[in-house]
Scaffold this motif. Structure first.
Motif, PDB file in Angstrom:
ATOM      1  N   UNK A  19      10.841  -2.487  -2.635  1.00  0.00           N
ATOM      2  CA  UNK A  19       9.566  -2.752  -3.283  1.00  0.00           C
ATOM      3  C   UNK A  19       8.393  -2.507  -2.348  1.00  0.00           C
ATOM      4  N   UNK A  20       7.235  -2.202  -2.942  1.00  0.00           N
ATOM      5  CA  UNK A  20       6.062  -1.814  -2.155  1.00  0.00           C
ATOM      6  C   UNK A  20       5.569  -2.928  -1.246  1.00  0.00           C
ATOM      7  N   UNK A  21       5.697  -4.193  -1.681  1.00  0.00           N
ATOM      8  CA  UNK A  21       5.122  -5.287  -0.900  1.00  0.00           C
ATOM      9  C   UNK A  21       5.972  -5.678   0.293  1.00  0.00           C
ATOM     10  N   UNK A  38       3.466 -11.666   9.581  1.00  0.00           N
ATOM     11  CA  UNK A  38       2.834 -12.357   8.464  1.00  0.00           C
ATOM     12  C   UNK A  38       1.353 -12.014   8.326  1.00  0.00           C
ATOM     13  N   UNK A  39       0.818 -11.209   9.237  1.00  0.00           N
ATOM     14  CA  UNK A  39      -0.583 -10.784   9.173  1.00  0.00           C
ATOM     15  C   UNK A  39      -0.703  -9.446   9.876  1.00  0.00           C
ATOM     16  N   UNK A  73      -0.492  -1.851   3.928  1.00  0.00           N
ATOM     17  CA  UNK A  73      -1.836  -2.219   3.467  1.00  0.00           C
ATOM     18  C   UNK A  73      -1.765  -3.138   2.245  1.00  0.00           C
ATOM     19  N   UNK A  74      -0.826  -2.854   1.340  1.00  0.00           N
ATOM     20  CA  UNK A  74      -0.686  -3.686   0.147  1.00  0.00           C
ATOM     21  C   UNK A  74      -0.049  -5.032   0.467  1.00  0.00           C
ATOM     22  N   UNK A  75       0.957  -5.024   1.338  1.00  0.00           N
ATOM     23  CA  UNK A  75       1.673  -6.259   1.628  1.00  0.00           C
ATOM     24  C   UNK A  75       0.911  -7.238   2.498  1.00  0.00           C
ATOM     25  N   UNK A  76       0.115  -6.715   3.451  1.00  0.00           N
ATOM     26  CA  UNK A  76      -0.611  -7.586   4.388  1.00  0.00           C
ATOM     27  C   UNK A  76      -2.123  -7.526   4.196  1.00  0.00           C
ATOM     28  N   UNK A  77      -2.585  -6.771   3.203  1.00  0.00           N
ATOM     29  CA  UNK A  77      -4.022  -6.614   2.954  1.00  0.00           C
ATOM     30  C   UNK A  77      -4.730  -6.131   4.227  1.00  0.00           C
TER      31      UNK A  77
END
Length: 505
Positions: A182-184, A116-117, A57-61
């Motif tokens: 890392x989280x992202x 990437x999405x 959720x954080x990495x790809x919004x």
């Protein structure tokens, strides 16, 4: 089993005389190890992704609905292709289908890691689920092909242990990878971990797995594509209103449940028509005349609806609600998985002695453990909740180990080996459809409460729904036990039994 000795490649010439005498392939245990590694991979991708959801959720919004599709989409695609894949393995050769699915699973894992999405990730997960659906029914069919009698129970028990271990290792491994990367970006490595496992497993599968003696050419119509499409459309219509509950406003979306019922009714009619015309349906409805089989399928559908949804809401609650790290969240839900892994092997050994009552004990333990977990969260809403839920989750996990493998053994016990792939595929379709329904239903309740109440309250409500699914599975198991008792009583009081007793005097 004579057919279990048939292999392609470097086969039987080196087999021992004893192995030839009893018809058992001396390489069956090594072949089983290959199957278990592949099963480990497909199951790991459920538990390991759960702990990665906040990172995704954080990495790809990613919006909430896409997070649910990352899990439900995988389970749905997995379930839809289990039945035709089982039929394809029976007809075309289980080793060939196993290897094709494993190669596709490895490639789609790479695609998931490179996403990437959120849309890219969901599509890649659908393909990954399809590949898992190709692999999984071959495992249960190969176990039935290679083993008989007590050995089959041991083999299914080992598979049940793998289910528990993959569930245990997944959160820990996912947490470690995310902590390190890392989280992202750490979530990408929860998919990349499949690449070396997939390559090694492919090489060993080609050498060790047996051919299917009855395999030959197969036409598209032999796979019943109309039946597959009807089943897929029906299940999709069933899941959509749950997964999209918060994205689609209004109550019109629930009309899809009526459409789902209609499509599934047409599916049953079509399958009956296939049987009457002499063509092979994707689901043999004759299987559902066997009480142990259809009750076992219903039981596992309900159980997986409650079982798999637990990890979905627990990791979100701990990481997003209490700000646990991915590793801390993984450690917190490990007791359930460890309990399942510990109890699975004994469950596989004991099922021959105790039968369905063993599953009843397991389901009761899971229900009690989850209820106690909800109570623990209600009493301790601080950061110490991970410790508070450890003991009840461990107890629930021990019960879970007495459910999955024993139920599989009992459900498939009266199924002919020739139809093992189709039967195993149908059984596991129940598991995956149950998983998708459970994640959608429990997630819907959870996210609705998050919007209007505290995270602990949302988690309480989600667990109540999970427990309800498990209790429903328990009622099915009790009905099966009651049916067995009535059957034995009828047999004992039948005229033939009375005659036998008189003659024995």
């Amino acid at each position: 089993m004579a057919e279990s000795a048939a292999h392609g490649g470097p086969a039987g010439p080196g087999a021992s005389a004893a192995a030839k005498d009893d018809g058992a392939d001396p390489r069956r245990w090594r072949a089983l190890a290959v199957c278990l590694v592949a099963g480990f991979m497909t199951l790991l991708d459920v538990s390991i992704v759960n702990v990665a959801l906040p990172s995704i959720r954080e990495g790809l919004h990613t919006p909430e609905s896409d997070l649910q599709w990352v899990l439900s989409g995988y389970a749905l695609a997995f379930g839809l292709f289990l039945i035709p894949a089982g039929r394809l393995g029976d007809a075309r050769g289980r080793r060939q289908v196993f290897m094709t699915g494993l190669a596709l699973f490895t490639l789609s894992s790479a695609a998931c890691g490179a996403a990437q999405s959120s849309t890219w990730l969901v599509v890649a997960r659908l393909v990954q689920g399809l590949a898992g659906g190709l692999v999984s029914p071959q495992i249960s069919a190969l176990i039935q092909q290679m083993f008989a009698g007590p050995e089959r129970g041991r083999a299914f028990g080992m598979f049940g242990t793998v289910v528990g271990i993959s569930t245990a290792v997944g959160p820990l491994l996912g947490g470690l990878l995310i902590q390190a990367a890392g989280a992202e970006e750490g979530w990408r490595w929860v998919f990349y971990v499949n690449l070396p496992l997939g390559v090694v497993c492919l090489l060993l599968a080609r050498r060790l797995l047996p051919d299917t003696p009855s395999a030959g050419s197969v036409r598209l119509r032999d796979l019943d594509p109309v039946g597959v499409l009807l089943l897929g459309a029906g299940v999709l219509a069933l899941l959509l209103p749950f997964v999209q509950a918060h994205q689609w406003s209004g109550n019109a979306k629930w009309l899809l449940l009526l459409l789902a019922a209609a499509l599934l009714a047409v599916f049953v009619g079509w399958e009956s028509r296939c049987g009457r015309r002499g063509t092979t349906p994707v689901v043999s409805l004759a299987l559902f005349r066997v009480r142990s089989y259809w009750l076992g399928c219903l039981l596992i559908l309900l159980y997986f609806a409650g079982f798999t949804s637990i990890f979905f809401i627990t990791t979100l609650y701990l990481q997003s609600g209490l700000h646990y790290t991915a590793l801390q969240a993984g450690l917190s839900i490990t007791p359930f998985a460890l309990g399942s892994a510990v109890a699975a092997s004994p469950g596989g050994r004991l099922v021959g002695r105790y039968g369905r009552p063993l599953v009843v004990v397991g389901l009761a333990a899971v229900a009690v453990g989850l209820a106690a977990t909800a109570l623990a969260v209600h009493l301790d809403t601080g950061r110490g909740v991970g410790w508070a839920m450890a003991a009840p989750l461990l107890f629930a996990g021990l019960g879970s180990g007495l459910v999955i493998a024993p139920n599989q053994t009992l459900t498939l016990s009266q199924v002919p080996v020739a139809g093992a792939g189709s039967a195993g595929g149908t059984l596991q379709t129940g598991q995956r459809v149950g998983s998708a329904i459970g994640i959608a239903a429990v997630g819907s309740v959870f996210f609705a409460q998050v919007g209007s109440a505290a995270w602990s309250t949302a988690y309480d409500h989600g667990l109540v729904v999970s427990v309800a699914f498990v209790v429903a599975a328990l009622l099915v198991a009790l009905a099966d036990v009651g049916g067995d008792k009535r059957g034995r009583n009828r047999t004992a009081h039948s005229p033939s039994a009375a005659t036998d007793r008189r003659e024995s005097r």
